[in-house]
Design an enzyme around this catalytic site. Sequence first.
Site, PDB file in Angstrom:
ATOM      1  N   GLY A 290      -4.393  -9.561 -41.995  1.00  0.00           N
ATOM      2  CA  GLY A 290      -5.700 -10.104 -41.687  1.00  0.00           C
ATOM      3  C   GLY A 290      -6.298  -9.499 -40.435  1.00  0.00           C
ATOM      4  O   GLY A 290      -5.733  -8.583 -39.827  1.00  0.00           O
TER       5      GLY A 290
ATOM      6  N   THR B   4     -11.696 -15.315 -39.333  1.00  0.00           N
ATOM      7  CA  THR B   4     -12.616 -14.605 -38.450  1.00  0.00           C
ATOM      8  C   THR B   4     -14.043 -14.808 -38.922  1.00  0.00           C
ATOM      9  O   THR B   4     -14.961 -15.043 -38.120  1.00  0.00           O
ATOM     10  CB  THR B   4     -12.271 -13.105 -38.422  1.00  0.00           C
ATOM     11  OG1 THR B   4     -10.909 -12.953 -38.007  1.00  0.00           O
ATOM     12  CG2 THR B   4     -13.175 -12.369 -37.451  1.00  0.00           C
TER      13      THR B   4
ATOM     14  N   THR C 139     -21.924 -28.352 -20.265  1.00  0.00           N
ATOM     15  CA  THR C 139     -22.233 -27.120 -20.995  1.00  0.00           C
ATOM     16  C   THR C 139     -21.088 -26.727 -21.918  1.00  0.00           C
ATOM     17  O   THR C 139     -21.304 -26.367 -23.086  1.00  0.00           O
ATOM     18  CB  THR C 139     -22.535 -25.975 -20.013  1.00  0.00           C
ATOM     19  OG1 THR C 139     -23.678 -26.332 -19.236  1.00  0.00           O
ATOM     20  CG2 THR C 139     -22.828 -24.676 -20.756  1.00  0.00           C
TER      21      THR C 139
ATOM     22  N   ASP D 113      -9.367  -9.671 -49.282  1.00  0.00           N
ATOM     23  CA  ASP D 113      -8.984 -11.023 -48.884  1.00  0.00           C
ATOM     24  C   ASP D 113      -9.626 -12.057 -49.798  1.00  0.00           C
ATOM     25  O   ASP D 113      -8.996 -13.062 -50.163  1.00  0.00           O
ATOM     26  CB  ASP D 113      -9.340 -11.289 -47.419  1.00  0.00           C
ATOM     27  CG  ASP D 113     -10.785 -10.933 -47.085  1.00  0.00           C
ATOM     28  OD1 ASP D 113     -11.437 -10.201 -47.865  1.00  0.00           O
ATOM     29  OD2 ASP D 113     -11.261 -11.369 -46.024  1.00  0.00           O
TER      30      ASP D 113
ATOM     31  N   GLY E 267     -14.275  -7.866 -50.674  1.00  0.00           N
ATOM     32  CA  GLY E 267     -13.098  -7.799 -49.814  1.00  0.00           C
ATOM     33  C   GLY E 267     -11.823  -8.196 -50.529  1.00  0.00           C
ATOM     34  O   GLY E 267     -11.818  -9.124 -51.339  1.00  0.00           O
TER      35      GLY E 267
END
Length: 232
Positions: A8, A111, A163, A87, A85
């Site tokens: 990966g 990702t 934040t 994957d 892909g």
Amino acid sequence: MNLVIDFGNTRIKTALFDGHRLREENVFASLNDLKRVHFDFERVIISNVSYPEDEVRELFPTALFVSVGLKMPFFLDYATPQTLGVDRLALTAGGVSLANNTDFLVIDLGTCITYDFIEKGKLYKGGAISPGVQMRAKAMHNFTHKLPLVQPIKDCSLIGDSTLNSIMSGLVFGISFEIEGFIQRYQEKHPHIKVFLSGGDAQFFETKINQSIFVVPNLALLGLNKILQENS
């Protein structure tokens, strides 16, 4: 014994299967780490999106590499199959092994976040791709002057009181709402659809999504074994 390897974007995952039965599963940080391990196997299949193919072939010269040219346990109805892909092919095959003759959606939280829809468990129609958690976090940090990089992802409140917490809220709830929205729209057309959640961040988001889902972290490995069996 079947050895399946998923190279990966961030990790290398391996598994040994005795027929359909998963016997052993491991995760490696790099190719050098993988080289230190000896596997006892008869056949091997590889899904590779990250390393030079020649380097991987040198390590596993008898390996079958996933591509659209292999026999799949499903049919493709995709405008550009050559761009699909490996994957996503593996994840789809994994879904087929778990959902027989049923509409299903595979959502992989890695990702990138990928969405793959398969009609009646046999016909791959396509889906969507969007940025994953760390990609979104890095984009906010890299394309602004003052926003910090948030890592790793963690539980948060809808209303961020700082934040950092505001960024975390945007990441967690933004992805959760996106996934719920996709599922809802698919359910409108396919009321009995099954949804599989996989990938590195799947277990974190399992409790954040207000929909009926099945979390299968090793879905790609199951799919690789399925493809290997189809091509034996």
